[in-house]
Design a protein around this motif. Structure first.
Motif, PDB file in Angstrom:
ATOM      1  N   LYS A 116       9.735   9.786  -5.005  1.00 26.60           N
ATOM      2  CA  LYS A 116      10.225   8.399  -5.086  1.00 26.60           C
ATOM      3  C   LYS A 116       9.912   7.635  -3.806  1.00 26.60           C
ATOM      4  N   TYR A 117      10.061   8.287  -2.668  1.00 27.51           N
ATOM      5  CA  TYR A 117       9.773   7.636  -1.393  1.00 27.51           C
ATOM      6  C   TYR A 117       8.291   7.234  -1.323  1.00 27.51           C
ATOM      7  N   ILE A 118       7.411   8.157  -1.677  1.00 36.89           N
ATOM      8  CA  ILE A 118       5.969   7.876  -1.655  1.00 36.89           C
ATOM      9  C   ILE A 118       5.617   6.817  -2.694  1.00 36.89           C
ATOM     10  N   THR A 119       6.275   6.863  -3.846  1.00 35.31           N
ATOM     11  CA  THR A 119       6.058   5.834  -4.872  1.00 35.31           C
ATOM     12  C   THR A 119       6.362   4.453  -4.299  1.00 35.31           C
ATOM     13  N   GLY A 120       7.447   4.337  -3.531  1.00 34.70           N
ATOM     14  CA  GLY A 120       7.795   3.059  -2.911  1.00 34.70           C
ATOM     15  C   GLY A 120       6.714   2.560  -1.977  1.00 34.70           C
ATOM     16  N   ILE A 121       6.147   3.452  -1.182  1.00 35.64           N
ATOM     17  CA  ILE A 121       5.059   3.069  -0.270  1.00 35.64           C
ATOM     18  C   ILE A 121       3.876   2.534  -1.073  1.00 35.64           C
ATOM     19  N   ILE A 122       3.505   3.262  -2.101  1.00 36.80           N
ATOM     20  CA  ILE A 122       2.346   2.891  -2.922  1.00 36.80           C
ATOM     21  C   ILE A 122       2.569   1.527  -3.573  1.00 36.80           C
ATOM     22  N   GLN A 123       3.733   1.335  -4.158  1.00 32.40           N
ATOM     23  CA  GLN A 123       4.015   0.069  -4.839  1.00 32.40           C
ATOM     24  C   GLN A 123       4.143  -1.086  -3.859  1.00 32.40           C
ATOM     25  N   ASP A 124       4.723  -0.843  -2.689  1.00 31.22           N
ATOM     26  CA  ASP A 124       4.838  -1.897  -1.677  1.00 31.22           C
ATOM     27  C   ASP A 124       3.474  -2.398  -1.213  1.00 31.22           C
ATOM     28  N   GLU A 125       2.477  -1.547  -1.310  1.00 33.08           N
ATOM     29  CA  GLU A 125       1.114  -1.930  -0.914  1.00 33.08           C
ATOM     30  C   GLU A 125       0.312  -2.527  -2.074  1.00 33.08           C
ATOM     31  N   GLY A 126       0.944  -2.691  -3.221  1.00 33.91           N
ATOM     32  CA  GLY A 126       0.291  -3.357  -4.350  1.00 33.91           C
ATOM     33  C   GLY A 126      -0.509  -2.427  -5.253  1.00 33.91           C
ATOM     34  N   ILE A 174      -1.434  12.652  -6.187  1.00 35.20           N
ATOM     35  CA  ILE A 174      -1.023  11.277  -6.437  1.00 35.20           C
ATOM     36  C   ILE A 174      -2.168  10.592  -7.180  1.00 35.20           C
ATOM     37  N   PHE A 175      -1.848   9.905  -8.271  1.00 36.20           N
ATOM     38  CA  PHE A 175      -2.861   9.199  -9.057  1.00 36.20           C
ATOM     39  C   PHE A 175      -2.444   7.737  -9.138  1.00 36.20           C
ATOM     40  N   ILE A 176      -3.324   6.846  -8.680  1.00 35.65           N
ATOM     41  CA  ILE A 176      -2.974   5.425  -8.589  1.00 35.65           C
ATOM     42  C   ILE A 176      -4.021   4.523  -9.224  1.00 35.65           C
ATOM     43  N   GLY A 177      -3.545   3.375  -9.697  1.00 38.50           N
ATOM     44  CA  GLY A 177      -4.397   2.231  -9.962  1.00 38.50           C
ATOM     45  C   GLY A 177      -4.506   1.512  -8.629  1.00 38.50           C
ATOM     46  N   TYR A 178      -5.692   1.416  -8.107  1.00 38.96           N
ATOM     47  CA  TYR A 178      -5.944   1.042  -6.722  1.00 38.96           C
ATOM     48  C   TYR A 178      -6.089  -0.459  -6.522  1.00 38.96           C
ATOM     49  N   ASN A 179      -5.373  -0.974  -5.521  1.00 39.56           N
ATOM     50  CA  ASN A 179      -5.475  -2.359  -5.068  1.00 39.56           C
ATOM     51  C   ASN A 179      -6.552  -2.407  -3.981  1.00 39.56           C
ATOM     52  N   LEU A 180      -7.613  -3.143  -4.228  1.00 42.35           N
ATOM     53  CA  LEU A 180      -8.751  -3.169  -3.310  1.00 42.35           C
ATOM     54  C   LEU A 180      -8.457  -3.805  -1.956  1.00 42.35           C
ATOM     55  N   ILE A 233      -8.491   3.124   1.458  1.00 43.84           N
ATOM     56  CA  ILE A 233      -7.883   4.415   1.117  1.00 43.84           C
ATOM     57  C   ILE A 233      -7.441   5.186   2.363  1.00 43.84           C
ATOM     58  N   PRO A 234      -8.272   5.301   3.412  1.00 43.45           N
ATOM     59  CA  PRO A 234      -7.799   6.038   4.592  1.00 43.45           C
ATOM     60  C   PRO A 234      -6.510   5.450   5.182  1.00 43.45           C
ATOM     61  N   ASN A 235      -6.381   4.129   5.137  1.00 41.75           N
ATOM     62  CA  ASN A 235      -5.159   3.495   5.646  1.00 41.75           C
ATOM     63  C   ASN A 235      -3.960   3.811   4.766  1.00 41.75           C
ATOM     64  N   LEU A 236      -4.156   3.809   3.445  1.00 41.19           N
ATOM     65  CA  LEU A 236      -3.070   4.144   2.532  1.00 41.19           C
ATOM     66  C   LEU A 236      -2.635   5.589   2.724  1.00 41.19           C
ATOM     67  N   VAL A 237      -3.579   6.505   2.795  1.00 41.92           N
ATOM     68  CA  VAL A 237      -3.243   7.920   2.970  1.00 41.92           C
ATOM     69  C   VAL A 237      -2.512   8.127   4.294  1.00 41.92           C
ATOM     70  N   GLU A 238      -3.004   7.497   5.351  1.00 43.30           N
ATOM     71  CA  GLU A 238      -2.345   7.616   6.658  1.00 43.30           C
ATOM     72  C   GLU A 238      -0.920   7.069   6.601  1.00 43.30           C
ATOM     73  N   GLN A 239      -0.750   5.948   5.922  1.00 36.91           N
ATOM     74  CA  GLN A 239       0.580   5.355   5.805  1.00 36.91           C
ATOM     75  C   GLN A 239       1.522   6.282   5.026  1.00 36.91           C
ATOM     76  N   ILE A 240       1.042   6.852   3.929  1.00 35.75           N
ATOM     77  CA  ILE A 240       1.861   7.775   3.137  1.00 35.75           C
ATOM     78  C   ILE A 240       2.243   8.988   3.980  1.00 35.75           C
ATOM     79  N   LYS A 241       1.268   9.579   4.653  1.00 40.03           N
ATOM     80  CA  LYS A 241       1.536  10.790   5.437  1.00 40.03           C
ATOM     81  C   LYS A 241       2.488  10.504   6.600  1.00 40.03           C
TER      82      LYS A 241
END
Length: 158
Positions: free
Chosen positions: A33-43, A58-64, A68-76
Motif C-alpha cells: 500500500k505504501y509503494i502504491t501511494g508513491i506510484i499513484q502520487d507520481e501519476g 510491480i506492474f504499472i501503467g507508466y506516466n511519461l 523510470i530510474p527516478n521512480l525506482v529510486e524514489q520507491i526504494k
C-alpha cells in the motif's frame, strides 16, 4: 501537449539486499500500500504489486513525465525509510541497487497481472534467480551475470 497519446506498461523487479527474506507476511500488505501511494502520487497507474520475502514485482501503467530510474529510486528510498521508521524489520532493511524493468503490450496486461499475483505459487517451483533469468531470456536481453542481483543461493558455506 494536445492530441498526444501514450500507453506504456512496465514490470519492475527488485530485491532486498543480500536477498535476505526480511519482508514479513504480517506487514507486506502495508508495504504494498505504501509503494502504491508513491506510484499513484507520481501519476502512474498501479496494475499489480506483490512483495515476496526477498523481492518485489510491480506492474504499472507508466506516466511519461517521470524517468523510470527516478521512480525506482524514489520507491526504494522512501520505502527503506518507511520500513526503518515504522520499525517493521528487526534487521537492517535495504533494497539492492540493481533492478529489472520490462515493457509489455496492452494485450499482455492480464497475463502479467496474473503472473505477479501468483508469485507464491510460482516460487514453490522456481527460485528467484530462475525466474529472473527466464524473464531476461524471454525479452532477449543480453546480460553479464556479474551485474545481476546478488543471488545468494549460489553461495555455499563449508
Amino acid at each position: 501537449m494536445a492530441n498526444t497519446y501514450t500507453q506504456c506498461y512496465f514490470h519492475l523487479v527488485f530485491a532486498v539486499t543480500n536477498r535476505d527474506a526480511l519482508i514479513q507476511k504480517k506487514w507486506k500488505g502495508q508495504l504494498e500500500k505504501y509503494i502504491t501511494g508513491i506510484i499513484q502520487d507520481e501519476g502512474h497507474k498501479l496494475l499489480a504489486i506483490n512483495a515476496m520475502p526477498d523481492h518485489i514485482h510491480i506492474f504499472i501503467g507508466y506516466n511519461l513525465n517521470q524517468l523510470i530510474p527516478n521512480l525506482v529510486e524514489q520507491i526504494k528510498t522512501s520505502s527503506n525509510k518507511w520500513i526503518k521508521d515504522s520499525r517493521l524489520s528487526k534487521f537492517q532493511f535495504s533494497w539492492q541497487k540493481v533492478y529489472g524493468c520490462f515493457t509489455h503490450s496492452n494485450s499482455q496486461i492480464d497475463s502479467v497481472v496474473k503472473y505477479i499475483l501468483s508469485q507464491e505459487q510460482h516460487h514453490k517451483k522456481n527460485t528467484f534467480k530462475e525466474e529472473y533469468l527466464k524473464i531476461l531470456n524471454q525479452n532477449d536481453i543480453k546480460y553479464d551475470e556479474k551485474y545481476l542481483f546478488d543471488f545468494w543461493e549460489d553461495v555455499f558455506c563449508d
